[in-house]
Write a protein that holds these residues in place. Structure first.
Motif, mmCIF file in Angstrom:
data_model
loop_
_atom_site.group_PDB
_atom_site.id
_atom_site.type_symbol
_atom_site.label_atom_id
_atom_site.label_comp_id
_atom_site.label_asym_id
_atom_site.label_seq_id
_atom_site.Cartn_x
_atom_site.Cartn_y
_atom_site.Cartn_z
ATOM 1 N N ALA A 199 9.159 -6.994 17.094
ATOM 2 C CA ALA A 199 10.081 -7.013 15.959
ATOM 3 C C ALA A 199 9.576 -7.944 14.861
ATOM 4 C CB ALA A 199 11.470 -7.437 16.424
ATOM 5 N N GLY A 200 9.063 -9.120 15.258
ATOM 6 C CA GLY A 200 8.548 -10.060 14.284
ATOM 7 C C GLY A 200 7.346 -9.514 13.539
ATOM 8 N N LEU A 201 6.454 -8.876 14.279
ATOM 9 C CA LEU A 201 5.258 -8.312 13.663
ATOM 10 C C LEU A 201 5.619 -7.167 12.724
ATOM 11 C CD1 LEU A 201 2.236 -8.863 13.820
ATOM 12 C CD2 LEU A 201 2.075 -7.174 15.655
ATOM 13 N N HIS A 202 6.561 -6.333 13.151
ATOM 14 C CA HIS A 202 7.014 -5.214 12.315
ATOM 15 C C HIS A 202 7.600 -5.738 11.006
ATOM 16 C CE1 HIS A 202 9.426 -1.812 10.918
ATOM 17 N NE2 HIS A 202 8.715 -1.028 11.725
ATOM 18 N N GLY A 203 8.453 -6.749 11.104
ATOM 19 C CA GLY A 203 9.077 -7.294 9.906
ATOM 20 C C GLY A 203 8.074 -7.940 8.963
ATOM 21 N N LEU A 204 7.126 -8.676 9.528
ATOM 22 C CA LEU A 204 6.104 -9.325 8.713
ATOM 23 C C LEU A 204 5.285 -8.296 7.940
ATOM 24 C CD1 LEU A 204 4.262 -11.709 7.847
ATOM 25 C CD2 LEU A 204 3.007 -11.375 9.991
ATOM 26 N N LEU A 205 4.805 -7.256 8.643
ATOM 27 C CA LEU A 205 3.941 -6.270 7.999
ATOM 28 C C LEU A 205 4.714 -5.407 7.005
ATOM 29 C CD1 LEU A 205 1.729 -5.337 11.062
ATOM 30 C CD2 LEU A 205 1.036 -6.616 9.037
ATOM 31 N N ALA A 206 5.945 -5.054 7.334
ATOM 32 C CA ALA A 206 6.754 -4.272 6.385
ATOM 33 C C ALA A 206 6.957 -5.051 5.085
ATOM 34 C CB ALA A 206 8.098 -3.908 7.012
ATOM 35 N N GLY A 207 7.210 -6.349 5.205
ATOM 36 C CA GLY A 207 7.381 -7.167 4.014
ATOM 37 C C GLY A 207 6.095 -7.304 3.213
ATOM 38 N N LEU A 208 4.968 -7.469 3.915
ATOM 39 C CA LEU A 208 3.683 -7.590 3.227
ATOM 40 C C LEU A 208 3.301 -6.288 2.536
ATOM 41 C CD1 LEU A 208 1.607 -9.664 5.800
ATOM 42 C CD2 LEU A 208 2.451 -10.413 3.569
ATOM 43 N N ILE A 209 3.610 -5.162 3.172
ATOM 44 C CA ILE A 209 3.306 -3.861 2.565
ATOM 45 C C ILE A 209 4.086 -3.692 1.267
ATOM 46 C CG2 ILE A 209 3.731 -1.379 2.854
ATOM 47 C CD1 ILE A 209 2.791 -1.802 5.812
ATOM 48 N N ALA A 210 5.344 -4.091 1.283
ATOM 49 C CA ALA A 210 6.145 -4.008 0.055
ATOM 50 C C ALA A 210 5.545 -4.890 -1.040
ATOM 51 C CB ALA A 210 7.590 -4.429 0.346
ATOM 52 N N LEU B 74 -4.548 -3.700 3.727
ATOM 53 C CA LEU B 74 -3.157 -3.285 3.549
ATOM 54 C C LEU B 74 -2.961 -2.608 2.200
ATOM 55 C CD1 LEU B 74 -0.807 -6.060 5.014
ATOM 56 C CD2 LEU B 74 -1.169 -3.736 5.860
ATOM 57 N N SER B 75 -3.556 -3.164 1.148
ATOM 58 C CA SER B 75 -3.452 -2.543 -0.175
ATOM 59 C C SER B 75 -4.111 -1.174 -0.170
ATOM 60 C CB SER B 75 -4.111 -3.440 -1.234
ATOM 61 O OG SER B 75 -3.436 -4.674 -1.347
ATOM 62 N N ALA B 76 -5.241 -1.056 0.527
ATOM 63 C CA ALA B 76 -5.929 0.237 0.609
ATOM 64 C C ALA B 76 -5.075 1.263 1.340
ATOM 65 C CB ALA B 76 -7.279 0.068 1.305
ATOM 66 N N LEU B 77 -4.404 0.830 2.429
ATOM 67 C CA LEU B 77 -3.529 1.744 3.161
ATOM 68 C C LEU B 77 -2.331 2.161 2.313
ATOM 69 C CD1 LEU B 77 -3.583 0.107 6.713
ATOM 70 C CD2 LEU B 77 -4.494 2.360 6.108
ATOM 71 N N VAL B 78 -1.779 1.213 1.551
ATOM 72 C CA VAL B 78 -0.676 1.540 0.647
ATOM 73 C C VAL B 78 -1.136 2.563 -0.381
ATOM 74 C CG1 VAL B 78 0.806 0.643 -1.194
ATOM 75 C CG2 VAL B 78 0.558 -0.634 0.941
ATOM 76 N N ALA B 79 -2.358 2.385 -0.906
ATOM 77 C CA ALA B 79 -2.888 3.331 -1.889
ATOM 78 C C ALA B 79 -3.075 4.713 -1.275
ATOM 79 C CB ALA B 79 -4.215 2.819 -2.443
ATOM 80 N N LEU C 109 2.860 4.027 7.957
ATOM 81 C CA LEU C 109 2.062 2.979 7.317
ATOM 82 C C LEU C 109 2.226 1.658 8.069
ATOM 83 C CD1 LEU C 109 0.334 1.891 5.008
ATOM 84 C CD2 LEU C 109 2.390 1.780 3.591
ATOM 85 N N VAL C 110 3.465 1.277 8.374
ATOM 86 C CA VAL C 110 3.714 0.049 9.129
ATOM 87 C C VAL C 110 3.130 0.165 10.536
ATOM 88 C CG1 VAL C 110 5.481 -1.498 10.050
ATOM 89 C CG2 VAL C 110 5.786 -0.476 7.792
ATOM 90 N N GLY C 111 3.320 1.323 11.180
ATOM 91 C CA GLY C 111 2.787 1.521 12.525
ATOM 92 C C GLY C 111 1.272 1.420 12.565
ATOM 93 N N THR C 112 0.600 1.982 11.555
ATOM 94 C CA THR C 112 -0.860 1.901 11.492
ATOM 95 C C THR C 112 -1.308 0.455 11.318
ATOM 96 O OG1 THR C 112 -1.079 4.139 10.617
ATOM 97 C CG2 THR C 112 -2.899 2.616 10.173
ATOM 98 N N ARG D 86 3.597 -3.874 -4.859
ATOM 99 C CA ARG D 86 3.876 -4.470 -6.170
ATOM 100 C C ARG D 86 2.665 -5.181 -6.753
ATOM 101 N NH1 ARG D 86 8.614 -5.934 -3.272
ATOM 102 N NH2 ARG D 86 7.703 -7.988 -2.890
ATOM 103 N N HIS D 87 1.871 -5.808 -5.852
ATOM 104 C CA HIS D 87 0.735 -6.611 -6.312
ATOM 105 C C HIS D 87 -0.494 -6.285 -5.448
ATOM 106 C CE1 HIS D 87 3.732 -8.880 -8.553
ATOM 107 N NE2 HIS D 87 4.389 -9.107 -7.423
ATOM 108 N N PRO D 88 -1.103 -5.134 -5.667
ATOM 109 C CA PRO D 88 -2.259 -4.729 -4.839
ATOM 110 C C PRO D 88 -3.432 -5.686 -5.003
ATOM 111 C CG PRO D 88 -1.990 -3.267 -6.725
ATOM 112 C CD PRO D 88 -0.778 -4.125 -6.699
ATOM 113 N N GLN D 89 -4.164 -5.868 -3.892
ATOM 114 C CA GLN D 89 -5.345 -6.717 -3.885
ATOM 115 C C GLN D 89 -6.476 -5.980 -3.191
ATOM 116 O OE1 GLN D 89 -3.359 -10.049 -1.872
ATOM 117 N NE2 GLN D 89 -3.488 -11.235 -3.766
#
Length: 410
Positions: free
Chosen positions: A192-203, A214-219, A233-236, A207-210
């Motif tokens: 649960a902690g890992l899921h929440g951390l990554l979901a927040g980072l993906i969001a 993770l930014s590449a996966l979002v793209a 995306l979060v599962g990957t 907003r601010h791709p780098q």
């Protein structure tokens, strides 16, 4: 740690519990003597079959009726409280828990971001991290090598690759270490902690791709018109974190332990560092960190290795055992550690469509880490008896929880 020779069955099944995992190589060797497949009881009391022979392992990993779809076994999994295969609460919604055509789609999209070029470019950074970790050690003394070197190196690599900010590294390391220990009470909170951390980072990356994975996966998710759902995306990302971190942490630990228990091989590798690429393959064969595959489920009644498997039957492949049963070069002994072994054969990264996507990175990290460790620590020995070492007690990963060593840095 070894036990007296005895039949490894209990009530007609092999019980793969902490005692079995601590003595896994010897236990699997005895099982191979009596056949390539055995009824087994796994974590949480789940029952199925474990494949221990190399040829049958290859067959099981590519069998058209052994699938990742857990629907035929849903009732048994729910009764045991097993959630690892589920999205949101487990590691579902990613390619390791999918069958074609979903698997094909998910793997292609993940591969588009996780490229060989990106992996190769990591080499200088991996080497720098390895040197920095050794620089941080006192010039000599005793320490836990897992805590000081084996765990932080791959954790830092995958965190930087994904773009996980430094302030989250401690949580990331703690949760990823516990995510696969399915019999631990910390298993679900870690997921649960890992899921929440990554979901927040993906969001945040949206907003601010780098310039990170993770930014590449979002793209990929956004540019491919939703072909990668948000949960996929979060599962990957969770799959890359857990598979890309814990497997290498423990591969390093198992390799160092094997070398310390075989000083002739340690000396040979120090004298001939050019042997390292082949030695990494030998460590993968001799005592791999991914002891067993993730589960497959029989989509229909079938026969495997002469054993009837009913629909819904759970099959697990002992990848480490297969490495000791795989055909090797004539004249070599598969029971021995041999860093000069020509082209060691193993199934440490799996076989078939689920072959590990991160295999090149694992090989690269392990080779650089071991080469740096051996060159920077000319004196290195165990600081505790082998039979006192505590092993991971549940799940598919094999490794020691700590590795006390005595050393002197160059």
């Amino acid at each position: 740690m070894s036990t007296p020779e005895r039949c490894p069955y209990e009530n007609g099944r092999v019980v793969i519990d902490p005692a079995f995992k601590a003595d896994a190589p010897a236990r699997y060797a005895r099982l191979r003597q009596s056949g390539p497949i055995h009824p087994a009881e796994f974590h949480l009391g789940l029952k199925g079959w474990v494949v221990v022979g190399h040829d049958l392992a290859r067959e099981a990993l590519t069998h058209p009726a052994l699938l990742k779809d857990a629907t035929p076994a849903a009732e048994a999994l729910a009764a045991a409280g097993y959630v690892l295969h589920q999205p949101k609460v487990g590691l579902g919604a990613q390619m390791m828990e999918a069958d074609p055509p979903e698997h094909t789609r998910l793997r292609r999209l993940a591969s588009a971001a996780f490229t060989p070029r990106r992996t190769a470019e990591l080499a200088p950074r991996i080497e720098r991290i390895a040197h920095d970790l050794i620089d941080a050690m006192p010039p000599s003394g005793e320490l836990d090598l897992v805590e000081a070197f084996n765990a932080p190196l791959p954790a830092t690599v995958i965190a930087e690759l994904l773009g996980i900010p430094r302030e989250h590294h401690l949580d990331f390391r703690r949760w990823s270490a516990r995510a696969l220990q399915v019999a631990s009470p910390e298993h679900r909170p870690a997921l649960a902690g890992l899921h929440g951390l990554l979901a927040g980072l993906i969001a945040d990356k949206r907003r601010h791709p780098q310039d990170d994975l993770l930014s590449a996966l979002v793209a990929v998710r956004d540019e491919e018109d939703g072909r990668l759902s948000e949960e996929e995306l979060v599962g990957t990302a969770m799959m890359l974190v857990v598979a890309g971190h814990e497997s290498t942490v423990n591969l390093l630990g198992n390799a160092v332990l094997a070398l310390l228990r075989h000083p002739d091989q340690l000396g040979l590798l120090r004298e001939r560092p050019e042997l390292m690429p082949g030695a990494v393959e030998e460590f993968l064969r001799y005592d791999t960190s991914v002891e067993r595959s993730t589960s497959r489920y029989a989509a229909q009644d079938l026969t495997l290795g002469g054993v009837p498997i009913p629909r819904g039957g759970m099959i697990v492949v002992a990848l480490g055992s297969a490495g000791h049963d795989a055909p090797q070069t004539v004249g070599t002994d598969p029971t021995l550690l041999d860093v000069t072994r020509p082209s060691p054969r193993h199934l440490a990264f799996g076989h078939g469509i689920h072959y590990c996507l991160g295999a090149p990175l694992a090989r690269l990290e392990t080779a650089i880490a071991l080469r740096t460790l051996l060159s920077r620590l000319p004196e290195l020995e165990l600081a505790a008896p082998v039979d006192s070492l505590e092993w991971i007690g549940s799940g598919i990963i094999r490794g020691v929880l700590s590795l006390p060593v005595r050393y002197r840095a160059a």
